[in-house]
Scaffold this motif. Structure first.
Motif, PDB file in Angstrom:
ATOM      1  N   GLY B 198     -33.685  22.697  -7.062  1.00 49.88           N
ATOM      2  CA  GLY B 198     -33.709  23.367  -8.367  1.00 49.88           C
ATOM      3  C   GLY B 198     -32.920  22.626  -9.421  1.00 49.88           C
ATOM      4  N   PHE B 199     -31.876  21.911  -8.976  1.00 49.48           N
ATOM      5  CA  PHE B 199     -31.009  21.203  -9.929  1.00 49.48           C
ATOM      6  C   PHE B 199     -31.811  20.216 -10.779  1.00 49.48           C
ATOM      7  CE2 PHE B 199     -28.807  17.125 -10.566  1.00 49.48           C
ATOM      8  CZ  PHE B 199     -27.889  17.515 -11.531  1.00 49.48           C
ATOM      9  N   VAL B 200     -32.696  19.465 -10.124  1.00 52.67           N
ATOM     10  CA  VAL B 200     -33.462  18.446 -10.851  1.00 52.67           C
ATOM     11  C   VAL B 200     -34.373  19.112 -11.889  1.00 52.67           C
ATOM     12  CG1 VAL B 200     -35.111  16.538 -10.636  1.00 52.67           C
ATOM     13  CG2 VAL B 200     -33.373  16.874  -8.893  1.00 52.67           C
ATOM     14  N   ASP B 201     -35.017  20.205 -11.500  1.00 47.20           N
ATOM     15  CA  ASP B 201     -35.884  20.902 -12.450  1.00 47.20           C
ATOM     16  C   ASP B 201     -35.080  21.483 -13.614  1.00 47.20           C
ATOM     17  OD1 ASP B 201     -38.109  20.376 -10.909  1.00 47.20           O
ATOM     18  OD2 ASP B 201     -37.781  22.140  -9.644  1.00 47.20           O
ATOM     19  N   ALA B 202     -33.860  21.943 -13.322  1.00 42.94           N
ATOM     20  CA  ALA B 202     -33.038  22.573 -14.368  1.00 42.94           C
ATOM     21  C   ALA B 202     -32.635  21.593 -15.461  1.00 42.94           C
ATOM     22  CB  ALA B 202     -31.796  23.195 -13.734  1.00 42.94           C
ATOM     23  N   VAL B 203     -32.465  20.337 -15.114  1.00 43.11           N
ATOM     24  CA  VAL B 203     -32.002  19.361 -16.128  1.00 43.11           C
ATOM     25  C   VAL B 203     -33.105  18.370 -16.527  1.00 43.11           C
ATOM     26  CG1 VAL B 203     -29.577  19.502 -15.470  1.00 43.11           C
ATOM     27  CG2 VAL B 203     -31.043  17.822 -14.360  1.00 43.11           C
ATOM     28  N   ALA B 204     -34.287  18.544 -15.934  1.00 45.37           N
ATOM     29  CA  ALA B 204     -35.352  17.541 -16.145  1.00 45.37           C
ATOM     30  C   ALA B 204     -35.778  17.414 -17.612  1.00 45.37           C
ATOM     31  CB  ALA B 204     -36.560  17.873 -15.277  1.00 45.37           C
ATOM     32  N   ASP B 205     -35.664  18.515 -18.363  1.00 45.79           N
ATOM     33  CA  ASP B 205     -36.105  18.472 -19.764  1.00 45.79           C
ATOM     34  C   ASP B 205     -34.967  18.205 -20.745  1.00 45.79           C
ATOM     35  OD1 ASP B 205     -38.768  18.800 -19.271  1.00 45.79           O
ATOM     36  OD2 ASP B 205     -38.651  21.002 -19.277  1.00 45.79           O
ATOM     37  N   ASN B 206     -33.771  17.951 -20.234  1.00 44.04           N
ATOM     38  CA  ASN B 206     -32.625  17.742 -21.133  1.00 44.04           C
ATOM     39  C   ASN B 206     -32.807  16.549 -22.056  1.00 44.04           C
ATOM     40  OD1 ASN B 206     -31.249  19.937 -20.311  1.00 44.04           O
ATOM     41  ND2 ASN B 206     -29.682  18.846 -19.135  1.00 44.04           N
ATOM     42  N   HIS B 207     -33.649  15.600 -21.643  1.00 44.76           N
ATOM     43  CA  HIS B 207     -33.814  14.404 -22.486  1.00 44.76           C
ATOM     44  C   HIS B 207     -34.407  14.754 -23.845  1.00 44.76           C
ATOM     45  CE1 HIS B 207     -37.861  14.591 -20.569  1.00 44.76           C
ATOM     46  NE2 HIS B 207     -38.250  14.165 -21.751  1.00 44.76           N
ATOM     47  N   ARG B 208     -35.075  15.920 -23.934  1.00 39.25           N
ATOM     48  CA  ARG B 208     -35.605  16.329 -25.249  1.00 39.25           C
ATOM     49  C   ARG B 208     -34.463  16.626 -26.210  1.00 39.25           C
ATOM     50  NH1 ARG B 208     -40.905  17.056 -23.941  1.00 39.25           N
ATOM     51  NH2 ARG B 208     -41.251  17.816 -21.827  1.00 39.25           N
ATOM     52  N   GLU B 209     -33.349  17.170 -25.676  1.00 39.78           N
ATOM     53  CA  GLU B 209     -32.196  17.488 -26.535  1.00 39.78           C
ATOM     54  C   GLU B 209     -31.215  16.312 -26.627  1.00 39.78           C
ATOM     55  OE1 GLU B 209     -30.030  20.927 -25.200  1.00 39.78           O
ATOM     56  OE2 GLU B 209     -28.407  20.544 -26.631  1.00 39.78           O
ATOM     57  N   PHE B 210     -31.004  15.645 -25.482  1.00 43.79           N
ATOM     58  CA  PHE B 210     -29.977  14.589 -25.437  1.00 43.79           C
ATOM     59  C   PHE B 210     -30.529  13.198 -25.764  1.00 43.79           C
ATOM     60  CE2 PHE B 210     -27.912  16.990 -21.595  1.00 43.79           C
ATOM     61  CZ  PHE B 210     -27.624  18.051 -22.428  1.00 43.79           C
ATOM     62  N   GLY B 211     -31.846  13.072 -25.787  1.00 44.09           N
ATOM     63  CA  GLY B 211     -32.454  11.739 -25.723  1.00 44.09           C
ATOM     64  C   GLY B 211     -32.225  10.805 -26.892  1.00 44.09           C
ATOM     65  N   VAL B 212     -32.217  11.366 -28.113  1.00 41.79           N
ATOM     66  CA  VAL B 212     -32.116  10.475 -29.282  1.00 41.79           C
ATOM     67  C   VAL B 212     -30.664  10.083 -29.501  1.00 41.79           C
ATOM     68  CG1 VAL B 212     -32.593  10.221 -31.741  1.00 41.79           C
ATOM     69  CG2 VAL B 212     -34.136  11.562 -30.301  1.00 41.79           C
ATOM     70  N   GLY B 213     -30.385   8.810 -29.381  1.00 45.25           N
ATOM     71  CA  GLY B 213     -29.009   8.311 -29.441  1.00 45.25           C
ATOM     72  C   GLY B 213     -28.361   8.451 -30.814  1.00 45.25           C
ATOM     73  N   ARG B 214     -27.058   8.327 -30.807  1.00 41.32           N
ATOM     74  CA  ARG B 214     -26.252   8.514 -32.023  1.00 41.32           C
ATOM     75  C   ARG B 214     -26.673   7.600 -33.165  1.00 41.32           C
ATOM     76  NH1 ARG B 214     -19.873   7.084 -31.599  1.00 41.32           N
ATOM     77  NH2 ARG B 214     -19.526   6.522 -33.783  1.00 41.32           N
ATOM     78  N   PHE B 215     -27.008   6.352 -32.823  1.00 39.80           N
ATOM     79  CA  PHE B 215     -27.329   5.396 -33.890  1.00 39.80           C
ATOM     80  C   PHE B 215     -28.824   5.395 -34.216  1.00 39.80           C
ATOM     81  CE2 PHE B 215     -23.636   3.647 -31.515  1.00 39.80           C
ATOM     82  CZ  PHE B 215     -22.692   3.961 -32.479  1.00 39.80           C
ATOM     83  N   CYS B 216     -29.572   6.284 -33.603  1.00 41.61           N
ATOM     84  CA  CYS B 216     -31.013   6.397 -33.875  1.00 41.61           C
ATOM     85  C   CYS B 216     -31.304   7.594 -34.768  1.00 41.61           C
ATOM     86  CB  CYS B 216     -31.784   6.538 -32.574  1.00 41.61           C
ATOM     87  SG  CYS B 216     -31.768   5.049 -31.589  1.00 41.61           S
ATOM     88  N   ARG B 217     -30.293   8.108 -35.410  1.00 43.95           N
ATOM     89  CA  ARG B 217     -30.489   9.252 -36.288  1.00 43.95           C
ATOM     90  C   ARG B 217     -30.128   8.872 -37.708  1.00 43.95           C
ATOM     91  NH1 ARG B 217     -29.492  14.312 -32.834  1.00 43.95           N
ATOM     92  NH2 ARG B 217     -29.564  13.492 -30.740  1.00 43.95           N
ATOM     93  N   PRO B 218     -30.948   9.051 -38.716  1.00 47.02           N
ATOM     94  CA  PRO B 218     -32.257   9.699 -38.624  1.00 47.02           C
ATOM     95  C   PRO B 218     -33.370   8.739 -38.186  1.00 47.02           C
ATOM     96  CG  PRO B 218     -31.771   9.189 -40.897  1.00 47.02           C
ATOM     97  CD  PRO B 218     -30.581   8.759 -40.106  1.00 47.02           C
ATOM     98  N   ASP B 219     -33.138   7.417 -38.321  1.00 47.13           N
ATOM     99  CA  ASP B 219     -34.224   6.482 -37.990  1.00 47.13           C
ATOM    100  C   ASP B 219     -33.978   5.846 -36.636  1.00 47.13           C
ATOM    101  OD1 ASP B 219     -35.300   6.889 -40.574  1.00 47.13           O
ATOM    102  OD2 ASP B 219     -33.805   5.496 -41.392  1.00 47.13           O
ATOM    103  N   THR B 220     -35.056   5.691 -35.875  1.00 48.40           N
ATOM    104  CA  THR B 220     -34.885   5.063 -34.561  1.00 48.40           C
ATOM    105  C   THR B 220     -34.578   3.571 -34.734  1.00 48.40           C
ATOM    106  OG1 THR B 220     -37.232   4.654 -34.426  1.00 48.40           O
ATOM    107  CG2 THR B 220     -36.429   6.643 -33.364  1.00 48.40           C
ATOM    108  N   VAL B 221     -33.856   3.026 -33.778  1.00 47.90           N
ATOM    109  CA  VAL B 221     -33.490   1.602 -33.825  1.00 47.90           C
ATOM    110  C   VAL B 221     -34.535   0.797 -33.055  1.00 47.90           C
ATOM    111  CG1 VAL B 221     -31.766  -0.084 -33.065  1.00 47.90           C
ATOM    112  CG2 VAL B 221     -31.029   2.074 -34.066  1.00 47.90           C
ATOM    113  N   GLN B 222     -35.086  -0.214 -33.707  1.00 45.88           N
ATOM    114  CA  GLN B 222     -36.079  -1.077 -33.053  1.00 45.88           C
ATOM    115  C   GLN B 222     -35.381  -2.250 -32.375  1.00 45.88           C
ATOM    116  OE1 GLN B 222     -39.300  -0.120 -32.980  1.00 45.88           O
ATOM    117  NE2 GLN B 222     -38.616   1.669 -34.156  1.00 45.88           N
ATOM    118  N   LEU B 223     -36.027  -2.758 -31.334  1.00 46.90           N
ATOM    119  CA  LEU B 223     -35.439  -3.863 -30.562  1.00 46.90           C
ATOM    120  C   LEU B 223     -35.185  -5.096 -31.434  1.00 46.90           C
ATOM    121  CD1 LEU B 223     -34.706  -4.638 -27.587  1.00 46.90           C
ATOM    122  CD2 LEU B 223     -36.952  -5.660 -27.422  1.00 46.90           C
TER     123      LEU B 223
END
Lengths: 288, 446
Positions: B198-223
């Motif tokens: 259950g643990f994996v399912d409970a945190v599996a969608d966290n990347h939607r909230e945590f995913g965008v990094g600090r320096f990618c706001r508001p614009d994403t950083v390109q390689l």
């Protein structure tokens, strides 16, 4: 012998030579091992190891003993300056100049000839309670005057530093501690280059001013809680109270000193992160 | 910290996620700094009997293959969408751990150069796969707000453990420690990756909230943008300076035996404690200041550290009788402080320059290029210096000069950017002057 210890000893020796008016053309250093001197350059510095002037031999210049041991069994025509090192004058030994004792206890055997002994060793007990109180009062007055002056002319600077210290104590403490540690290392190593001693002294002065500024800010914060209407007087009174409390804190073993350091680090850090109070410190904004 | 909020709310899967991530990152880094970096030298020189220069060349090859494997797998993760799939990442990490467990057990038994080379290639590929996978777990387990502190915790644990245990730098000692540590890791990671917990399912969608990094706001950083390439170049410089300096220090018995290989346990404890203090300080700075401040601190501290080392050496060369004395402990202490600073920055930076769609590639390029390719190059330079019989003092002076140069260049470029911004802004009005003053606040983005 550790190179840093040797460098510090050399700095001390150079300062001593300057202080006692010496202008040696040549200088010899003993750092390690045992050495006998039948003649010596204008100045001999004993920083480590053992230096001996053998019986029936004579050294023309002065000898500066800042580390290790010096044994005079012959004659030293100049002065012998002792700072912490072991100095002994044997029964047949002679110091024609002055034996100046800044720190340590020289052993002078019966039958030894020493023209004059001058004890310049400062000790804490030498300072009378009145002198100690006067020094303390001068420190308090300096911080109080600083706080009062800022409170009267530029209270915004004190507000900005105070806000950094109270709203962001951990950030201020980290910046203050890091800056303090690195600045201390820099100042020491600049002094060791000899050429940069003036810059090093300026650095020490800047550090003292920074600490005084931080204490003035803490005094200002304390003053705002006192029943005094005039802001400058309140800041001055608060500063005196703060510095006095800090002194009392220092008397608590271990914990007191740690708290003193922590408060100073937070204060200095707050001064730095607020650009000496010219800017309000705001951490970067992170997502919730 | 968001962690405290989770604890108050009783969101235990998220809380466990913090612990799991710190454990994985710290264990992976501990494996890298002890078993791989130090153990392989012992394996190659003592057990296989290769010359030190050959082993150094193999270490360079290890860095190069790891870089290639990391970038290849990172790109694959992003293209296939694995970067967003927690279970897939856990399975990949479990596979990496299985391979590394076998390699760890086999390492002390390697005796001939061909096996040594094969071992290095296998280890490089497994590490190359492991880096983007481990770093991409950040978006599942660590909220953006807490990344500095979590990176600090991983750094502190890895370096404290690395300095305190084992004291003996031999492949046998490292192998025993790693094998014992890997067994519970295999069990836990195997359960998470292969069982329907259950643990994996409970945190599996966290990347939607945590995913965008600090320096990618508001614009994403390109390689290929300056926002990514600038920190990449700076981090490359950090690793290069560290590696080039430390490679020589670690080969100088007088310097290493008075610090990292001291027979006195309290010295190890002190260096470990300094690592912890440095990591915590770096975590606080990363969370409250712009990243460039941390870069400036790292280069400044490196410059000071090598200044301390070269000062001692110059003094000792001026007075040869002193050469046998023990070097002062202040030098390795400053070194430890600096290393903790940049490791914390390295752990937090790449996820913060990424989104869930780019974290595989960005962390692979970041860690691979800045960390491994720079190590490869510095190894090559160190070998050249050794071949050219460059003295210790000249070697460390060069490293010191490089650190100073990077420190000054960073300061000048930041100042130059501010000048450029003000020049483009045109004549100053009162309102603009106020905004400009706010922009230059220490916590703001320069």
């Amino acid at each position: 012998m550790n190179p840093i210890e040797l460098a510090l000893s050399l700095v001390l020796a150079v300062l001593l030579i300057g202080a006692f008016g010496g202008e040696p053309a040549t200088l010899q250093v003993v750092a390690d091992g045992s050495h006998e001197f039948e003649s010596a350059p204008d100045a001999l510095v004993v920083a480590g190891g053992t230096a001996t002037v053998p019986a029936n031999e004579s050294v023309d210049g002065s000898v500066y003993a800042v580390g290790g041991s010096l044994a005079v069994d012959g004659t030293v025509e100049g002065d012998v300056v002792q700072v912490g090192a072991n100095v002994s004058v044997g029964s047949g030994g002679a110091v024609v100049g002055t034996l100046r004792v800044l720190a340590g206890d020289p052993t002078v055997a019966d039958g030894a000839s020493v023209e004059r002994v001058e004890r310049l060793e400062p000790t804490a007990t030498d300072r009378s309670p009145v002198t100690a109180l006067t020094v303390r009062l001068v420190q308090w007055l300096f911080v109080a005057a600083l706080a009062a002056g800022f409170a009267r002319r530029r209270p915004d600077l004190l507000d900005n530093v105070a806000a950094a210290a109270t709203d962001h104590p951990i950030v201020s403490g980290v910046v203050g501690a890091l800056t303090g540690a690195t600045a201390l290392a820099l100042v020491v190593f600049m002094a060791l280059t000899l050429v940069l001693i003036p810059v090093s002294l300026l650095g020490v002065l800047a550090g003292i001013v920074c600490v005084a500024y931080a204490y003035a800010v803490f005094g200002y914060l304390l003053g705002r809680r006192l029943p005094v209407d005039r802001p400058d007087l309140a800041a001055a009174a608060g500063s005196v109270l703060f510095v006095a409390a800090l002194d009392l804190l220092g008397r608590v073993p271990l914990l007191g000193g740690t708290l003193q350091l922590a408060l100073t680090a937070v204060g200095v850090g707050a001064v730095l992160v607020s650009y000496l109070g010219f800017s309000r410190f705001e951490p970067v904004e992170l997502p919730a | 910290m968001k962690l405290f909020e989770y604890v108050r709310r009783g969101a235990w899967p998220e809380v466990v996620g913090y612990g799991l991530f710190v454990t994985l990152l710290a264990a992976g880094y501990y494996y890298n700094i002890t078993f791989v970096q130090l153990g392989l030298i012992d394996l190659g020189t003592r057990l296989v009997g290769l010359p030190a220069t050959t082993v150094s060349a193999w270490m360079g090859a290890l860095a190069l293959v790891t870089f290639a494997a990391a970038v290849g797998f990172g790109i694959l993760m992003d293209r296939r969408g694995w970067s967003r799939e927690l279970r897939t990442k856990l399975r990949a990490l479990f596979a990496v751990l299985c391979v590394q467990f076998v390699l760890t057990m086999a390492a002390p038994h390697v005796r001939d150069p061909a096996a040594f080379g094969a071992w290095i290639v296998a280890a490089s590929v497994s590490m190359g796969v492991g880096f983007p996978v481990t770093f991409s777990l950040t978006i599942d387990f660590v909220p953006v707000r807490d990344r500095g502190y979590v990176a600090a915790a991983a750094t502190a644990v890895a370096y404290f453990a690395g300095n305190v245990y084992p004291l003996e730098w031999s492949i046998g000692a490292f192998s025993r420690v790693m094998a014992v540590a890997m067994v519970p890791g295999l069990v836990v990671l195997g359960a998470l990756a292969l069982r329907d917990l259950g643990f994996v399912d409970a945190v599996a969608d966290n990347h939607r909230e945590f995913g965008v990094g600090r320096f990618c706001r508001p614009d994403t950083v390109q390689l290929r943008s300056f926002a990514f390439l600038g920190p990449l170049a700076l981090m490359f410089g950090v690793f290069f300076v560290d590696s080039l300096g430390f490679l020589r220090i670690v080969e100088t018995p007088a310097l290493v035996r008075s610090a990292w290989q001291s027979p006195d346990f309290s010295v190890h404890l002190l260096i470990g404690a300094v690592h912890v203090v440095g990591a915590v300080a770096a975590g606080v700075l990363y969370t409250n200041f712009d990243r460039n401040w941390l870069f400036a601190w790292v280069f400044g501290l490196f410059a000071l550290t090598h200044l301390l080392y070269t000062f001692d050496l110059r003094l000792a060369s001026a007075v040869p009788g002193l050469a046998g004395g023990a070097p002062p402990l202040v030098n390795p202490i400053f070194y430890a402080l600096t290393v903790s600073f940049y490791t914390t920055l390295n752990f937090a930076l790449w996820p913060d320059l990424s989104t869930p769609a780019t974290i595989g590639t960005h962390s692979a390029v970041g860690v691979g290029f800045a960390g491994f390719l720079s190590t490869f190059l510095s190894t090559a330079v160190a070998l050249y210096f050794e071949h050219a019989e460059v003295t210790l003092i000249s070697h460390l002076s060069l490293v010191n000069a490089l650190a100073l140069l990077l420190f000054v260049a960073l300061g000048l470029s930041l100042y130059g950017r501010a000048v450029y911004r003000h020049a483009r802004a045109g004549p100053v009005t009162t309102g603009r002057a106020e905004r400009g003053a706010h922009d230059d606040a220490p916590g703001g983005e320069p």
